[in-house]
Design an enzyme around this catalytic site. Structure first.
Site, PDB file in Angstrom:
ATOM      1  N   ASN A   1       0.933  -1.338  -0.004  1.00 59.45           N
ATOM      2  CA  ASN A   1       0.051  -0.030   0.026  1.00 59.45           C
ATOM      3  C   ASN A   1       0.857   1.173   0.002  1.00 59.45           C
ATOM      4  OD1 ASN A   1       0.748  -0.797   2.645  1.00 59.45           O
ATOM      5  ND2 ASN A   1      -1.159   0.426   3.469  1.00 59.45           N
TER       6      ASN A   1
ATOM      7  N   GLU B   1       0.533   5.290   0.698  1.00 62.46           N
ATOM      8  CA  GLU B   1      -0.377   6.236   1.326  1.00 62.46           C
ATOM      9  C   GLU B   1       0.121   7.714   1.004  1.00 62.46           C
ATOM     10  OE1 GLU B   1      -0.897   5.539   5.465  1.00 62.46           O
ATOM     11  OE2 GLU B   1      -2.036   3.558   5.011  1.00 62.46           O
TER      12      GLU B   1
ATOM     13  N   CYS C   1      -4.303   0.736  -1.966  1.00 61.12           N
ATOM     14  CA  CYS C   1      -4.139  -0.146  -1.251  1.00 61.12           C
ATOM     15  C   CYS C   1      -3.078  -1.023  -2.161  1.00 61.12           C
ATOM     16  CB  CYS C   1      -5.493  -1.031  -1.548  1.00 61.12           C
ATOM     17  SG  CYS C   1      -6.730  -0.411  -0.370  1.00 61.12           S
TER      18      CYS C   1
ATOM     19  N   GLU D   1      -3.604  -4.319  -2.958  1.00 62.47           N
ATOM     20  CA  GLU D   1      -4.011  -5.260  -4.190  1.00 62.47           C
ATOM     21  C   GLU D   1      -4.122  -4.327  -5.246  1.00 62.47           C
ATOM     22  OE1 GLU D   1      -4.957  -4.618  -0.780  1.00 62.47           O
ATOM     23  OE2 GLU D   1      -6.093  -6.221  -0.137  1.00 62.47           O
TER      24      GLU D   1
ATOM     25  N   CYS E   1     -10.913  -2.941  -3.900  1.00 59.57           N
ATOM     26  CA  CYS E   1      -9.950  -3.931  -4.346  1.00 59.57           C
ATOM     27  C   CYS E   1     -10.854  -4.750  -5.007  1.00 59.57           C
ATOM     28  CB  CYS E   1      -8.946  -4.365  -3.307  1.00 59.57           C
ATOM     29  SG  CYS E   1      -7.802  -2.722  -3.010  1.00 59.57           S
TER      30      CYS E   1
HETATM   31  N1  THU Z   1      -5.182  -1.695   2.875  1.00 56.71           N
HETATM   32  C1  THU Z   1      -4.723  -2.344   1.826  1.00 56.71           C
HETATM   33  O1  THU Z   1      -3.673  -1.931   1.216  1.00 56.71           O
HETATM   34  N2  THU Z   1      -5.491  -3.502   1.415  1.00 56.71           N
HETATM   35  C2  THU Z   1      -6.250  -3.975   2.365  1.00 56.71           C
HETATM   36  O2  THU Z   1      -6.802  -5.086   1.884  1.00 56.71           O
HETATM   37  C3  THU Z   1      -7.013  -3.115   3.463  1.00 56.71           C
HETATM   38  C4  THU Z   1      -6.592  -1.643   3.617  1.00 56.71           C
HETATM   39  C5  THU Z   1      -4.450  -0.187   3.192  1.00 56.71           C
HETATM   40  C6  THU Z   1      -5.083   0.975   2.720  1.00 56.71           C
HETATM   41  C7  THU Z   1      -4.460   1.981   3.773  1.00 56.71           C
HETATM   42  O3  THU Z   1      -3.324   2.248   3.327  1.00 56.71           O
HETATM   43  C8  THU Z   1      -4.166   0.981   5.263  1.00 56.71           C
HETATM   44  O4  THU Z   1      -4.309  -0.223   4.521  1.00 56.71           O
HETATM   45  C9  THU Z   1      -5.175   1.355   6.109  1.00 56.71           C
HETATM   46  O5  THU Z   1      -6.562   1.255   5.628  1.00 56.71           O
END
Ligand code: THU
Length: 160
Positions: free
Chosen positions: A61, A63, A72, A74, A114
């Site tokens: 992920n 941010e 995310c 995925e 996702c």
């Molecule tokens: N996040 C993912 O990358 N994949 C998931 O399946 C759930 C959430 C990330 C998004 C954000 O950067 C952090 O996790 C908290 O939500």
């Protein structure tokens, strides 16, 4: 008339119960949580794809100070595979996370956006993606196709 949606999935008590190919994929996903860029949530997520030709591609992920800009693991992975290996289908995707402020012991489950992206990928290539979900340890949940995670989904079919 009532209808019911149900699907089969597998739960393993630990990574050691997976076959060697899937075990090594999930190990990679667990290790790769270190590479996440998640300074705001401190929730490091990793997704690793096993492609048809046996190679793997890893993503995390990403941010942003402007929170909605974040993406995310995925979807980072789907974009990476489609860009770097456009002719190789994803067979399996392993997802893991390291929650720096809490527990990382139960399986992760992809968010709704996702799931929609995974569904588009499956529809686009008419090919299912097996999803392996876990934390840094503990149980592992496996579904045969991302489609199973999104009943009543919207797709191109609905615009015909
Ligand atoms: N996040 C993912 O990358 N994949 C998931 O399946 C759930 C959430 C990330 C998004 C954000 O950067 C952090 O996790 C908290 O939500």
């Amino acid at each position: 008339m009532q209808k019911e949606f149900s699907f089969k999935y597998e739960i393993f008590n630990s990574i050691d119960e997976l076959n060697s190919e899937e075990k090594s994929l999930l190990e990679k996903a667990r290790q790769n949580t270190e590479n996440a860029y998640a300074p705001y949530s401190q929730f490091n997520v990793s997704a690793v794809a096993l492609l048809e030709n046996g190679t793997t591609i890893a993503a995390t992920n990403q941010e942003n100070a402007s929170y909605p800009v974040g993406i995310c693991a995925e979807r980072t992975l789907l974009s990476a595979v489609s860009s770097l290996q456009p002719n190789q289908l994803i067979k399996t995707m392993a997802i893991s996370y390291h929650n720096l402020n809490g527990n990382s012991g139960k399986p992760i489950s992809p968010c709704g956006i996702c799931r929609q992206s995974l569904l588009e990928y499956e529809n686009r290539f008419q090919s299912s993606v097996k999803i392996i979900m876990s934390g840094l340890g503990g149980e592992v949940v496996v579904v045969e196709s991302a489609k199973q995670l999104l009943p009543f989904s919207f797709s191109a079919e609905d615009m015909k």
